[in-house]
Write a protein that holds these residues in place. Structure first.
Motif, short mmCIF file in Angstrom:
data_model
loop_
_atom_site.label_atom_id
_atom_site.label_comp_id
_atom_site.label_asym_id
_atom_site.label_seq_id
_atom_site.Cartn_x
_atom_site.Cartn_y
_atom_site.Cartn_z
N ASP A 106 0.86 -1.19 0.00
CA ASP A 106 0.00 0.00 0.00
C ASP A 106 0.89 1.23 0.00
O ASP A 106 1.92 1.25 0.67
CB ASP A 106 -0.92 0.01 1.23
CG ASP A 106 -2.15 0.89 1.02
OD1 ASP A 106 -1.98 2.10 0.75
OD2 ASP A 106 -3.27 0.36 1.13
N ASP A 107 0.51 2.24 -0.75
CA ASP A 107 1.35 3.45 -0.81
C ASP A 107 1.12 4.38 0.36
O ASP A 107 1.85 5.36 0.53
CB ASP A 107 1.10 4.20 -2.13
CG ASP A 107 -0.33 4.74 -2.23
OD1 ASP A 107 -0.49 5.95 -2.48
OD2 ASP A 107 -1.27 3.95 -2.05
N GLU A 108 0.12 4.09 1.20
CA GLU A 108 -0.16 4.94 2.36
C GLU A 108 0.40 4.29 3.63
O GLU A 108 -0.03 3.19 4.01
CB GLU A 108 -1.66 5.15 2.51
CG GLU A 108 -2.30 5.86 1.32
CD GLU A 108 -3.80 6.03 1.50
OE1 GLU A 108 -4.31 5.65 2.58
OE2 GLU A 108 -4.44 6.52 0.58
N PRO A 109 1.35 4.94 4.31
CA PRO A 109 1.97 4.35 5.52
C PRO A 109 0.95 3.95 6.58
O PRO A 109 1.08 2.90 7.21
CB PRO A 109 2.90 5.46 6.02
CG PRO A 109 3.23 6.25 4.80
CD PRO A 109 1.98 6.23 3.96
N LEU A 110 -0.07 4.77 6.79
CA LEU A 110 -1.07 4.45 7.81
C LEU A 110 -1.86 3.20 7.43
O LEU A 110 -2.22 2.39 8.30
CB LEU A 110 -2.00 5.64 8.03
CG LEU A 110 -1.40 6.84 8.76
CD1 LEU A 110 -2.43 7.96 8.87
CD2 LEU A 110 -0.90 6.45 10.14
N ALA A 111 -2.15 3.06 6.14
CA ALA A 111 -2.88 1.87 5.68
C ALA A 111 -2.03 0.62 5.88
O ALA A 111 -2.55 -0.43 6.29
CB ALA A 111 -3.26 2.03 4.21
N LEU A 112 -0.73 0.72 5.60
CA LEU A 112 0.18 -0.41 5.84
C LEU A 112 0.20 -0.78 7.32
O LEU A 112 0.13 -1.96 7.68
CB LEU A 112 1.60 -0.06 5.39
CG LEU A 112 1.99 -0.35 3.94
CD1 LEU A 112 3.43 0.08 3.71
CD2 LEU A 112 1.83 -1.82 3.60
N LYS A 113 0.29 0.23 8.17
CA LYS A 113 0.34 -0.02 9.61
C LYS A 113 -0.93 -0.69 10.11
O LYS A 113 -0.88 -1.65 10.90
CB LYS A 113 0.56 1.30 10.34
CG LYS A 113 0.70 1.17 11.85
CD LYS A 113 0.97 2.53 12.49
CE LYS A 113 1.11 2.41 14.00
NZ LYS A 113 1.37 3.74 14.63
N LEU A 114 -2.07 -0.22 9.63
CA LEU A 114 -3.36 -0.79 10.04
C LEU A 114 -3.48 -2.24 9.56
O LEU A 114 -3.88 -3.13 10.33
CB LEU A 114 -4.50 0.04 9.47
CG LEU A 114 -5.92 -0.49 9.72
CD1 LEU A 114 -6.22 -0.52 11.21
CD2 LEU A 114 -6.95 0.35 8.97
N LEU A 115 -3.12 -2.49 8.31
CA LEU A 115 -3.23 -3.84 7.77
C LEU A 115 -2.28 -4.79 8.50
O LEU A 115 -2.66 -5.93 8.81
CB LEU A 115 -2.91 -3.80 6.27
CG LEU A 115 -3.09 -5.11 5.50
CD1 LEU A 115 -4.50 -5.66 5.68
CD2 LEU A 115 -2.78 -4.89 4.03
N ARG A 116 -1.07 -4.32 8.78
CA ARG A 116 -0.11 -5.14 9.52
C ARG A 116 -0.66 -5.53 10.89
O ARG A 116 -0.58 -6.69 11.31
CB ARG A 116 1.21 -4.40 9.69
CG ARG A 116 2.29 -5.24 10.38
CD ARG A 116 3.43 -4.38 10.91
NE ARG A 116 3.81 -3.32 10.02
CZ ARG A 116 3.82 -2.03 10.37
NH1 ARG A 116 3.43 -1.66 11.59
NH2 ARG A 116 4.20 -1.12 9.52
N ALA A 117 -1.24 -4.55 11.59
CA ALA A 117 -1.76 -4.81 12.93
C ALA A 117 -2.90 -5.84 12.89
O ALA A 117 -2.97 -6.73 13.75
CB ALA A 117 -2.26 -3.51 13.55
N LYS A 118 -3.76 -5.76 11.89
CA LYS A 118 -4.89 -6.69 11.80
C LYS A 118 -4.42 -8.08 11.40
O LYS A 118 -4.91 -9.09 11.93
CB LYS A 118 -5.91 -6.15 10.80
CG LYS A 118 -6.65 -4.90 11.30
CD LYS A 118 -7.67 -4.42 10.31
CE LYS A 118 -8.43 -3.20 10.84
NZ LYS A 118 -9.24 -3.51 12.03
#
Length: 273
Positions: A10-22
């Motif tokens: 994902d090109d959005e850092p926050l989206a990457l962080k959220l997906l990683r956490a889930k």
């Protein structure tokens, strides 16, 4: 429990962080890499050989569709698209058995996607996934074509005319692209579609590999995998792999796997042969 090696893109850092956490909450997921653009995703797939990719569709540069088109069918992992795409695109994904998660992402959809991936790995030939995805992309393009062109066609060219003076003709939406064969770097086949890679772009053509091979110049185009053809003029380097296989480097970004059954096609590139 066998863990699924998973790549998230994902090109959005926050989206990457959220997906990683889930995904870290799911026991049979092992995150092996994270990428912020399409080129990184292609390179990481070749290096890490993940079982599963959570792939954002809408990214600058190479988008999620370009990543799929840029990978050989034989080494394409399972794909779960993360998207905020229009409804007709989601309908196309359903028809062609491609899973997706609609943003904003929720836990239930992620769990469902992982379960589907696990079931598909255990019971289905995953090499059939790329034709399904290309079918979905083709359906989306046809829908866009019908909405934007209102039946217009370019004068003087027929979409069925596929061989003109060593060129390949590709109909895409309301445009017709004419590729010089000498500019085509490599071709990947997936069912009734082929992906032609040329000058940094990938073009989808509705054609079988056999049909396309009858048009290509067999002096420079050689099959190096059961679904992959390479223009020998673009090979920069040959790298030994395992079990008699090789990788071909084409330019700065392209890395193509050669199966041992087809290594004779590049034997004059190999020292000592």
């Amino acid at each position: 429990m066998i863990k699924l090696k998973t790549l998230i893109v994902d090109d959005e850092p926050l989206a990457l962080k959220l997906l990683r956490a889930k995904l870290n909450k799911i026991a049979n997921i092992e995150i092996v890499g994270e990428c912020k653009n399409g080129r990184e995703a292609i390179a990481a797939t070749l290096d890490l050989a993940p079982d599963l990719i959570f792939l954002d569709i809408q990214m600058p540069g190479l988008d999620g569709f370009d990543v799929v088109k840029g990978l050989q069918s034989d080494i394409l992992p399972l794909i779960v698209f993360t998207t905020a795409y229009e409804q007709y695109a989601l309908d196309a994904f359903d028809v062609h058995a491609v899973d997706y998660i609609l943003k904003p992402i929720d836990d239930e959809r992620i769990v469902r996607a992982v379960q589907r991936a696990q079931e598909r790995l255990e019971g289905v030939d995953t090499q059939e996934d790329k034709p399904r995805i290309l079918g979905a992309i083709d359906s989306i393009n046809q829908r866009k074509n019908s909405e934007s062109s209102n039946g217009r066609n370019l004068p003087g060219l027929s979409p069925t005319n596929t061989f003109v003076d060593k060129k390949i003709v590709i109909k895409d939406r309301d445009e017709i692209t004419i590729l010089k064969q000498t500019d085509i770097e490599w071709v990947d086949a997936a069912g009734d579609y082929v992906c032609l890679h040329s000058q940094g772009e990938t073009h989808i053509k509705r054609s079988t590999l056999k049909e396309l091979l009858s048009e290509l110049d067999d002096n420079i185009f050689k099959r190096v995998h059961r679904s992959t053809i390479v223009n020998l003029n673009f090979i920069d380097k040959v790298i030994p792999h395992t079990k008699g296989e090789f990788f071909l480097l084409l330019g700065e970004f392209e890395k193509i796997k050669v199966s041992r059954n087809y290594k004779d096609a590049i034997k004059h590139f190999l020292l000592g042969e």
